[in-house]
Scaffold this active site. Structure first.
Site, PDB file in Angstrom:
ATOM      1  N   THR A 156       0.816  -1.208   0.000  1.00 37.54           N
ATOM      2  CA  THR A 156       0.000   0.000   0.000  1.00 37.54           C
ATOM      3  C   THR A 156       0.853   1.263   0.000  1.00 37.54           C
ATOM      4  O   THR A 156       2.002   1.250   0.471  1.00 37.54           O
ATOM      5  CB  THR A 156      -0.912   0.012   1.251  1.00 37.54           C
ATOM      6  OG1 THR A 156      -1.580   1.269   1.362  1.00 37.54           O
ATOM      7  CG2 THR A 156      -0.099  -0.199   2.519  1.00 37.54           C
ATOM      8  N   ASP A 157       0.280   2.363  -0.473  1.00 35.77           N
ATOM      9  CA  ASP A 157       0.977   3.647  -0.413  1.00 35.77           C
ATOM     10  C   ASP A 157       1.039   4.206   1.006  1.00 35.77           C
ATOM     11  O   ASP A 157       1.820   5.125   1.286  1.00 35.77           O
ATOM     12  CB  ASP A 157       0.333   4.667  -1.347  1.00 35.77           C
ATOM     13  CG  ASP A 157      -1.134   4.962  -1.048  1.00 35.77           C
ATOM     14  OD1 ASP A 157      -1.708   4.336  -0.124  1.00 35.77           O
ATOM     15  OD2 ASP A 157      -1.723   5.807  -1.750  1.00 35.77           O
ATOM     16  N   GLU A 158       0.242   3.644   1.914  1.00 35.00           N
ATOM     17  CA  GLU A 158       0.200   4.182   3.277  1.00 35.00           C
ATOM     18  C   GLU A 158       1.511   3.986   4.028  1.00 35.00           C
ATOM     19  O   GLU A 158       1.755   4.637   5.043  1.00 35.00           O
ATOM     20  CB  GLU A 158      -0.965   3.572   4.057  1.00 35.00           C
ATOM     21  CG  GLU A 158      -2.309   3.950   3.468  1.00 35.00           C
ATOM     22  CD  GLU A 158      -3.478   3.577   4.367  1.00 35.00           C
ATOM     23  OE1 GLU A 158      -3.353   3.726   5.600  1.00 35.00           O
ATOM     24  OE2 GLU A 158      -4.503   3.131   3.826  1.00 35.00           O
TER      25      GLU A 158
ATOM     26  N   LYS B 151       2.207  -3.181   7.491  1.00 34.55           N
ATOM     27  CA  LYS B 151       2.488  -3.398   6.078  1.00 34.55           C
ATOM     28  C   LYS B 151       3.914  -2.976   5.737  1.00 34.55           C
ATOM     29  O   LYS B 151       4.587  -3.630   4.921  1.00 34.55           O
ATOM     30  CB  LYS B 151       1.488  -2.641   5.205  1.00 34.55           C
ATOM     31  CG  LYS B 151       0.109  -3.259   5.163  1.00 34.55           C
ATOM     32  CD  LYS B 151       0.099  -4.659   4.559  1.00 34.55           C
ATOM     33  CE  LYS B 151       0.385  -4.664   3.080  1.00 34.55           C
ATOM     34  NZ  LYS B 151       0.317  -6.044   2.508  1.00 34.55           N
TER      35      LYS B 151
ATOM     36  N   TYR C 224      -1.897  -0.282  11.082  1.00 35.75           N
ATOM     37  CA  TYR C 224      -2.028  -0.971   9.798  1.00 35.75           C
ATOM     38  C   TYR C 224      -0.832  -0.686   8.903  1.00 35.75           C
ATOM     39  O   TYR C 224      -0.168  -1.609   8.412  1.00 35.75           O
ATOM     40  CB  TYR C 224      -3.317  -0.558   9.094  1.00 35.75           C
ATOM     41  CG  TYR C 224      -3.292  -0.842   7.610  1.00 35.75           C
ATOM     42  CD1 TYR C 224      -3.121  -2.141   7.132  1.00 35.75           C
ATOM     43  CD2 TYR C 224      -3.407   0.186   6.675  1.00 35.75           C
ATOM     44  CE1 TYR C 224      -3.073  -2.409   5.770  1.00 35.75           C
ATOM     45  CE2 TYR C 224      -3.357  -0.065   5.320  1.00 35.75           C
ATOM     46  CZ  TYR C 224      -3.189  -1.362   4.870  1.00 35.75           C
ATOM     47  OH  TYR C 224      -3.123  -1.616   3.521  1.00 35.75           O
TER      48      TYR C 224
END
Length: 359
Positions: A133-135, A163, A159
């Protein structure tokens, strides 16, 4: 030939598995634990397809994964399995640590052992593709350039931190052991089969039910939006031609504030399924207290995957969001089953004991 997909009954994973037969005759072994977001009803059209083998189980289950690798001899593993909802990670971070970090570690260990036993062309051609993810990159200010693959990791939620840790493990297994890995970091996905706790499906479902449309804070949090089938086509392209050890950012080139997304959904519903009282759906918008540590802006620079692999999204936001709203309007039974929890019963009704036996 066979590929092993983990988390293939979730939102993105199921779209990937559903699209796979259109471009390949390879068998897909689909391993999913079927937690709250894993829904076999997503895969109903493949229920009688012999090229789709579903196995209910945990991707961190060493014995099971070893068995699947030995039995099916996949030429690639595509890892979608993850806990992925920020709000859930704030209220219960442990599941995210166990799944996204510990689970990924066990999967990598099993894949490393399997790959190490391959020989010749089979070993050279094998790939492990990790979907992220970009997060992991943190939050951007309004005028900051979009995230590139070289941005520093600055995760801000349990989260995204979990990741980020999984991404680092994947990188380490390549650099330490030579495992042929690929990593993709995507922006916010939307489209069919999205579990209705996420922004877009929540707005569609709540609007039709006459419920408030909750918007965090001022609604000006900016995200880049990627139609899920575009994301799946990017993953297929990276799996096909990506350079081993490389990271590819996958985005839709659609930066939009959350409030704009809600207004767009409301306008489409006004057109496609108007309220019986004739009033606009936007009257149901309700501002709620912002969540802790809410990142202000994400943006993906997807030039690398376009320049090196020739991929770019096929959908504009306007075309993708219209397809998405129409899909939810056309599939009320799916929505009802998810909201009621009935989708969990679908496994035993549709598959009986075959899901378990497939393991």
């Amino acid at each position: 030939m066979t590929i092993l997909v983990t988390g293939g009954a979730g939102f993105i994973g199921s779209n990937f598995v559903l699209d796979w037969p259109a471009g390949s005759t390879e068998t897909v072994v689909n391993l999913d634990k079927l937690t709250y977001a894993g829904n076999l009803e997503n895969l109903a059209s493949l229920a009688s397809n012999p090229s789709h083998i579903f196995v209910k189980g945990d991707f961190g289950d060493t014995a099971l994964v070893k068995q699947l690798l030995a039995t099916h001899q996949p030429r690639a593993v595509v890892n979608f399995a993850a806990e992925s909802h920020v709000d859930r990670s704030i209220h219960g971070p442990e599941d995210f640590i166990q799944t996204n970090i510990v689970g990924t570690f066990h999967l990598l260990e099993n894949v490393r052992g399997y790959w190490g036993g391959l020989e010749g062309d089979a070993k050279a051609a094998f790939r492990f593709l990790h979907v992220s993810t970009d997060e992991v990159y943190g939050s951007l200010a309004k005028t900051d350039p979009a995230f590139t693959e070289t941005n520093r990791y600055e995760p801000n939620s349990p989260y995204s931190a979990s990741k980020a840790a999984s991404d680092h493990l994947v990188r380490a297994y390549h650099h330490t052991y030579g495992l042929p890995v690929l990593t993709t970091n995507c922006s916010n996905n939307y489209g069919p089969f999205h579990f209705p706790e996420k922004l877009i499906p929540l707005m569609i479902v709540n609007a039709q039910a006459g419920k408030p449309l909750p918007v965090y804070g001022d609604g000006q949090q900016v995200r880049d939006w990627l139609y899920v089938k575009d994301h799946c086509s990017a993953i297929r392209r990276v799996l096909e031609a990506g350079a081993v050890g490389e990271v590819y950012n996958v985005g839709g080139w659609n930066e939009k504030p959350n409030l704009d997304i809600v207004h767009t959904v409301c306008a489409l519903l006004d057109e496609l399924k108007p309220r019986t009282d004739g009033k606009p759906y936007k009257e149901q918008i309700t501002y709620v207290t912002d969540r802790p540590g809410h990142d202000r802006r994400y943006a993906i620079d997807a030039r690398k995957i376009e320049q090196q692999l020739g991929w770019k999204p096929a959908e504009t936001f306007e075309s993708g969001i219209r397809k998405t709203v129409q899909w939810y309007l056309d599939n009320p039974a799916w929505v009802s089953n998810v909201l009621s929890g009935g989708y969990r019963d679908w496994v035993s009704k549709q598959y009986g004991n075959t899901a378990k036996a497939a393991a």
